[in-house]
Design an enzyme around this catalytic site. Structure first.
Site, PDB file in Angstrom:
ATOM      1  N   CYS A 238      42.188  45.671  31.455  1.00 30.24           N
ATOM      2  CA  CYS A 238      43.096  45.981  32.570  1.00 30.24           C
ATOM      3  C   CYS A 238      42.636  47.300  33.192  1.00 30.24           C
ATOM      4  O   CYS A 238      42.588  47.457  34.413  1.00 30.24           O
ATOM      5  CB  CYS A 238      44.525  46.148  32.088  1.00 30.24           C
ATOM      6  SG  CYS A 238      45.172  44.797  31.126  1.00 30.24           S
TER       7      CYS A 238
ATOM      8  N   HIS B 130      41.934  48.409  37.069  1.00 29.68           N
ATOM      9  CA  HIS B 130      43.067  49.108  37.671  1.00 29.68           C
ATOM     10  C   HIS B 130      43.105  50.608  37.370  1.00 29.68           C
ATOM     11  O   HIS B 130      44.078  51.276  37.714  1.00 29.68           O
ATOM     12  CB  HIS B 130      44.363  48.408  37.278  1.00 29.68           C
ATOM     13  CG  HIS B 130      44.401  46.993  37.780  1.00 29.68           C
ATOM     14  ND1 HIS B 130      44.525  46.694  39.117  1.00 29.68           N
ATOM     15  CD2 HIS B 130      44.271  45.815  37.140  1.00 29.68           C
ATOM     16  CE1 HIS B 130      44.490  45.372  39.271  1.00 29.68           C
ATOM     17  NE2 HIS B 130      44.328  44.822  38.086  1.00 29.68           N
TER      18      HIS B 130
ATOM     19  N   ARG C 192      51.803  37.095  36.820  1.00 34.25           N
ATOM     20  CA  ARG C 192      50.670  37.865  37.357  1.00 34.25           C
ATOM     21  C   ARG C 192      49.698  38.262  36.243  1.00 34.25           C
ATOM     22  O   ARG C 192      48.484  38.222  36.425  1.00 34.25           O
ATOM     23  CB  ARG C 192      51.191  39.117  38.082  1.00 34.25           C
ATOM     24  CG  ARG C 192      50.125  39.861  38.849  1.00 34.25           C
ATOM     25  CD  ARG C 192      49.667  39.064  40.062  1.00 34.25           C
ATOM     26  NE  ARG C 192      48.441  39.594  40.655  1.00 34.25           N
ATOM     27  CZ  ARG C 192      47.224  39.185  40.332  1.00 34.25           C
ATOM     28  NH1 ARG C 192      47.057  38.256  39.426  1.00 34.25           N
ATOM     29  NH2 ARG C 192      46.162  39.698  40.927  1.00 34.25           N
TER      30      ARG C 192
ATOM     31  N   CYS D 221      45.776  37.369  36.035  1.00 36.00           N
ATOM     32  CA  CYS D 221      44.781  38.431  35.875  1.00 36.00           C
ATOM     33  C   CYS D 221      43.856  38.108  34.696  1.00 36.00           C
ATOM     34  O   CYS D 221      42.641  38.246  34.796  1.00 36.00           O
ATOM     35  CB  CYS D 221      45.501  39.737  35.604  1.00 36.00           C
ATOM     36  SG  CYS D 221      44.992  41.056  36.677  1.00 36.00           S
TER      37      CYS D 221
END
Lengths: 303, 127
Positions: free
Chosen positions: A217, A221, A260, A264
């Protein structure tokens, strides 16, 4: 001569031993005076302090990376970074596509169950203005409880069947509850050892590389946030949770955060976990802690 | 005189033909024996390689299960497993081997991801 030296040594030793014992007894006495509550509180402070340091470092990373972005703007996700996308988003928000979902959610929220009770009976303050309190760590159950999970547990508690977690009625109820909390500040706490463990599980998930593309992640991000992945700018993880549930143009409907997450994970060719699995709940907990100080602005619209 | 010469020629021809047939029979026998031995060897090799393949596949499955239990699985794995099962059913060992190798690579990578994740946890949650 020798005997006097020996007796002096004996005196010194006995004095030292006596003092040592006395010191020990003082410590023991002090130990007795610490109540279990105080001891728990000290332990929880240790966890809180560690988490506070994490939050500070996490938020500083983004403040340093995007010095022109206002802290409060992070709740708008990628639209805080990309001007062109922001303009389109603001136009979409003039006639929000999730408005019907809020209305639908309100009607579901107000409709009594078969036993005459409603959702309001399960939540503090009648379920209004409480979105910022979720996810929370439930000490009795020893696990993270998200708003969607709490909604379904409320249904089950009153003899109703649980709703699917990714979209539909559950997302609509969650959207309505979030809409009543607009402007409330997230201040997700980690104040026990068990909560700290769950938080760390979420943190571990966030930083672990997954899938055939081998991305975490954090890779997308944090490390390359603000840069483009083909035509899309990658959003910052700070503030990612505040606007959920969201109406995504790609979905053409409302969806929850765990929907979501699954998308992802699939994007990096990792087998997604089930919505409301312990893995995703802990991840949501970690992300919510990291977003401390930001406002609830869900539901919202995204690309 | 002529007749005797004809008879002699015919006898020689017959003898020659007989010899050739004998040689052919011997060659055929040898060939079939060789073929038989070769078939046995191929069957044996095939049996060994299939057993080896199944062992490697079982190893890959074990690693995949281990990684999945630790929270790491890939989207393409189930499809690959299905394909390798199909290839084995169809006795297509070459294809099955190719897919098993791919699965082993996936399994190794997944275990590596899980190990890195655990190492991260050990480094960051020791306090």
């Amino acid at each position: 001569m020798r005997s006097s030296a020996l007796s002096l040594c004996g005196f010194i030793l006995s004095l030292g031993f006596g003092f040592g014992l006395q010191s020990f007894s003082v410590l023991a006495e002090q130990g007795d005076k610490v109540s279990p509550e105080e001891s728990m509180s000290t332990a929880s402070n240790v966890f809180s302090k560690q988490v506070d340091r994490d939050v500070e470092a996490f938020q500083k990373f983004f403040i340093k990376r995007f010095p022109r972005v206002e802290f409060s703007d992070y709740q708008n996700g990628v639209y805080a970074l990309d001007q062109a996308s922001r303009e389109q988003w603001l136009e979409i928000e003039e006639f929000p596509p999730y408005e019907f979902d809020i209305d639908h959610g309100k009607s579901l929220f107000d409709t009594p169950f078969a036993n005459g009770k409603t959702y309001a009976d399960c939540f503090e303050n009648g379920g209004l203005g409480i979105r910022q309190n979720y996810p929370l760590f439930n000490e009795e159950l020893g696990e993270v409880i998200t708003l969607e999970l709490a909604i379904n547990r409320c249904r089950q508690q009153h003899g109703e069947s649980p709703l699917p977690y990714k979209k539909g009625d559950l997302a609509a109820i969650s959207a309505y509850m979030a809409s009543t909390s607009t402007g409330q500040i997230f201040n997700t706490l980690v104040d026990s050892e068990a909560a700290y463990k769950a938080y760390n599980q979420g943190k571990k998930f966030f930083y672990s590389k997954r899938g055939q593309l081998n991305f975490s992640c954090s890779d997308c991000h944090m490390q390359v946030s603000g840069l483009k992945l083909r035509a899309d700018v990658l959003g910052p993880s700070l503030g990612q949770v505040t606007g959920f549930p969201v109406f995504r143009s790609k979905w053409t409907e409302l969806g929850t955060l765990h929907r979501r997450y699954a998308g992802c994970n699939a994007n990096v060719r990792a087998k997604p976990f089930a919505a409301q699995s312990l893995e995703y709940r802990n991840l949501e907990y970690f992300q919510s802690v990291m977003s401390r100080g930001l406002e609830v602005n869900g539901p919202s619209s995204r690309k | 005189m002529k007749l005797r010469a004809y008879c002699l020629s015919a006898l020689i021809c017959l003898a020659l033909l007989g010899c050739e047939k004998g040689v052919d029979e011997k060659t055929d026998r040898q060939t079939s024996e060789t073929q038989l031995a070769s078939t046995d060897e191929t069957a044996l090799t095939k049996g060994n390689s299939e057993a080896d393949l199944r062992n490697r596949l079982a190893g890959a499955r074990k690693k995949l299960d281990d990684a999945e239990q630790r929270g790491f699985a890939w989207t393409g794995t189930a499809d690959l497993l299905e394909q390798v099962t199909l290839a084995l059913e169809q006795n297509d060992l070459a294809r099955a081997e190719e897919l098993t190798n791919a699965l082993l690579v996936q399994a190794e990578a997944l275990v590596e991801q899980a190990n890195r994740s655990d190492a991260y946890e050990a480094e960051n949650t020791s306090s």
